[in-house]
Scaffold this motif. Structure first.
Motif, short mmCIF file in Angstrom:
data_model
loop_
_atom_site.label_atom_id
_atom_site.label_comp_id
_atom_site.label_asym_id
_atom_site.label_seq_id
_atom_site.Cartn_x
_atom_site.Cartn_y
_atom_site.Cartn_z
N VAL A 40 -8.89 9.87 -4.88
CA VAL A 40 -8.36 10.10 -4.15
C VAL A 40 -8.09 9.37 -2.76
O VAL A 40 -8.74 8.55 -2.27
N ARG A 41 -7.01 9.81 -2.41
CA ARG A 41 -6.40 8.99 -1.37
C ARG A 41 -6.33 9.85 0.16
O ARG A 41 -5.68 10.89 -0.08
N VAL A 42 -7.47 9.57 1.42
CA VAL A 42 -7.25 10.28 2.23
C VAL A 42 -6.87 9.92 3.60
O VAL A 42 -7.32 9.23 3.66
N GLU A 43 -6.20 10.61 4.09
CA GLU A 43 -5.27 10.07 5.29
C GLU A 43 -5.83 11.09 6.40
O GLU A 43 -5.39 12.01 6.49
N THR A 44 -5.30 10.72 7.49
CA THR A 44 -5.93 11.41 8.62
C THR A 44 -4.55 11.17 9.72
O THR A 44 -3.51 11.08 9.46
N GLY A 45 -4.40 12.54 10.90
CA GLY A 45 -3.34 12.37 11.04
C GLY A 45 -2.59 11.52 12.21
O GLY A 45 -1.98 11.41 11.96
N TRP A 51 -10.32 5.85 0.77
CA TRP A 51 -9.98 6.00 -0.59
C TRP A 51 -11.58 6.17 -1.25
O TRP A 51 -12.02 5.46 -1.02
N GLY A 52 -11.53 7.27 -2.04
CA GLY A 52 -12.79 7.74 -3.05
C GLY A 52 -12.71 7.70 -4.95
O GLY A 52 -11.26 7.79 -5.06
N GLU A 53 -13.93 7.59 -5.29
CA GLU A 53 -13.20 7.52 -6.86
C GLU A 53 -14.17 8.25 -7.60
O GLU A 53 -15.12 8.48 -7.21
N GLN A 54 -13.85 8.93 -8.30
CA GLN A 54 -14.70 9.62 -9.61
C GLN A 54 -14.48 9.26 -11.01
O GLN A 54 -13.74 9.34 -11.10
N ALA A 112 -14.43 9.03 0.28
CA ALA A 112 -13.21 8.53 1.33
C ALA A 112 -13.05 8.79 2.34
O ALA A 112 -12.50 8.16 3.61
N CYS A 113 -13.87 9.34 2.22
CA CYS A 113 -14.32 9.83 4.50
C CYS A 113 -15.57 8.73 4.59
O CYS A 113 -14.92 8.52 6.08
N TRP A 114 -16.34 7.99 4.31
CA TRP A 114 -17.70 6.92 4.80
C TRP A 114 -16.46 5.66 4.77
O TRP A 114 -16.27 4.60 5.91
N ASP A 115 -15.05 5.63 3.60
CA ASP A 115 -14.67 4.65 4.11
C ASP A 115 -13.44 4.87 5.55
O ASP A 115 -13.35 4.31 6.57
N LEU A 116 -13.07 5.64 5.20
CA LEU A 116 -12.67 5.85 7.45
C LEU A 116 -13.19 6.09 7.76
O LEU A 116 -12.72 5.47 8.90
N LEU A 355 -15.26 0.25 3.33
CA LEU A 355 -15.65 -0.60 2.15
C LEU A 355 -15.13 -1.09 1.92
O LEU A 355 -15.75 -2.04 1.30
N GLY A 356 -14.10 -2.31 2.66
CA GLY A 356 -13.37 -3.14 2.98
C GLY A 356 -12.78 -4.33 2.10
O GLY A 356 -12.28 -4.70 1.79
N ILE A 357 -12.08 -3.20 1.65
CA ILE A 357 -10.86 -3.39 0.04
C ILE A 357 -10.02 -2.88 0.35
O ILE A 357 -9.85 -2.14 1.34
N GLU A 358 -9.09 -3.23 -0.13
CA GLU A 358 -7.27 -3.12 0.23
C GLU A 358 -7.18 -2.70 -1.34
O GLU A 358 -6.78 -3.15 -2.29
#
Length: 372
Positions: A40-45, A51-54, A112-116, A355-358
């Motif tokens: 998942v790619r989660v974008e804010t306003g 980014w998140g993954e399962q 993804a929220c923690w990454d944000l 997360l520190g990754i690109e």
């Protein structure tokens, strides 16, 4: 349009991972050579992206069938639109209110929220979890079920790669064959720090009792010998070996109940099995409060979920950390720059915020759907 700092868009991708080398076998004949992952790619306003993954090793192992994950993510994504991703508990509460269960799907959005959260504050996820307690993480590697000759060869490969902790899969058609396999691995892995024999809940209680009696003289950990906490507790009473529980631990409450049943000495937490970083943090803290050492990981996937698990592990008090695991080492595909890699059995925590990754978005293709 989403307000600044709130979730405005969620893109969902399907990713097919392929195992490096031969297929990997678990107890009961379960085998996989590829994995069906969801990203998942989660974008804010204001344009921040998390980014998140399962992904699960195989749907016959744990809940997390790829199509069901992606189906549930559509209403979950709608539930979190407009939420502040830095308020991770509140976002998780929205998901819980929207749909009961499906922890594995919630895990992807939670990561993804923690990454944000980290990117918004300029801090690493490990630091947001209370602070990185270590920058490097000792890893374990897994050895799947195969012939004794192949098993010995894979033990040699693990030692050559620098691993000091090894998990040996057991749970074949005969408990005696499992004992032979364990004894062969202990001999081949002489001198390592820790050997864990993992039946993934396959043994009957009677067979588990026979196995632990036969290996009681060996310095090994026994992981999830039977399917239920009650069975594992009864088997543990007849053994001097430390027991690790895994599949049955889906949250903090389950750890408390298993501890009260005298069923375990250590804990293995999988992000998708618990529901993401937010509930895993609670479960981790309960385990530590009970004096139970633990591992934080996931059952499958690539760079994103491996990095997320590494952050949680590295924020854990070192004396309660058994080690770590990178499911990304099992697969060929690499979708991120800066993700942890196994080097002589050790992974390093990324330095950047979140997360520190690109993420290499070109490796993902087009999203299956978008919610905004």
């Amino acid at each position: 349009m989403a307000a600044t700092g709130t979730i405005g868009r969620v893109d969902v991708y399907a990713v097919r991972y392929h195992h490096v080398g031969p297929s990997f076998a678990l107890s009961g004949g379960r085998r996989a050579s590829e994995q069906d992952g969801t990203i998942v790619r989660v974008e804010t306003g204001d344009g921040l992206v998390g980014w998140g993954e399962q992904c699960v090793f195989t749907p016959s192992f744990l809940p997390g069938f790829g199509p069901s994950t992606r189906a549930v993510l559509e209403p979950l994504a709608r539930a979190v639109l407009g939420a502040d991703p830095c308020r991770v508990e509140a976002v998780h509460a929205r998901m819980e209110a929207a749909i009961r269960g499906y922890a594995y799907a919630k895990s992807a959005l939670d990561i993804a929220c923690w990454d944000l959260f980290g990117k918004a504050t300029g801090r690493r996820v490990a630091d947001l979890l209370g602070g990185a307690r270590q920058e490097e993480l000792q890893l374990y590697t897994g050895i799947g079920i195969s012939s004794l000759d192949e098993t010995r060869e894979r033990c040699s490969d693990a030692l050559a790669a620098g691993f000091r902790q090894v998990q040996v899969k057991v749970g074949t058609s005969s408990w005696r064959a499992d004992v032979d396999r364990i004894e062969a691995c202990v001999e081949a892995l002489a001198g390592v720090d820790r050997i864990i024999v993992d039946a993934n809940g396959y043994w009957s209680q009677a067979d588990a009792v026979r196995v632990v009696a036969a290996i009681d003289h060996l310095d090994v950990y026994v992981e999830q010998p039977c399917a239920s906490v009650a069975e594992c507790a009864r088997v543990r009473r007849s053994s001097r070996r430390p027991f690790v529980l895994d599949e049955v631990l889906t949250g903090a409450r389950e750890i408390v109940e298993a501890h009260a049943s005298d069923a375990l000495d250590a804990v293995r937490l999988k992000l998708a099995n618990v529901g993401g970083i937010t509930p895993t943090r609670r479960a981790r803290d309960v385990a530590v409060a009970l004096g139970l050492p633990l591992t934080v990981e996931d059952s499958g996937g690539g760079d994103i979920v491996s990095t997320a698990a590494t952050h949680v592990a590295c924020s854990t008090e070192p004396k309660f950390l058994l080690g770590g695991y990178l499911p990304s080492e099992m697969v060929a595909e690499r979708i991120a720059v800066g993700a942890p890699r196994a080097e002589q059995g050790v992974a390093r925590l990324p330095a950047g915020p979140g997360l520190g990754i690109e993420i290499d978005e070109s490796a993902l293709g087009e999203p299956l759907f978008r919610v905004e």
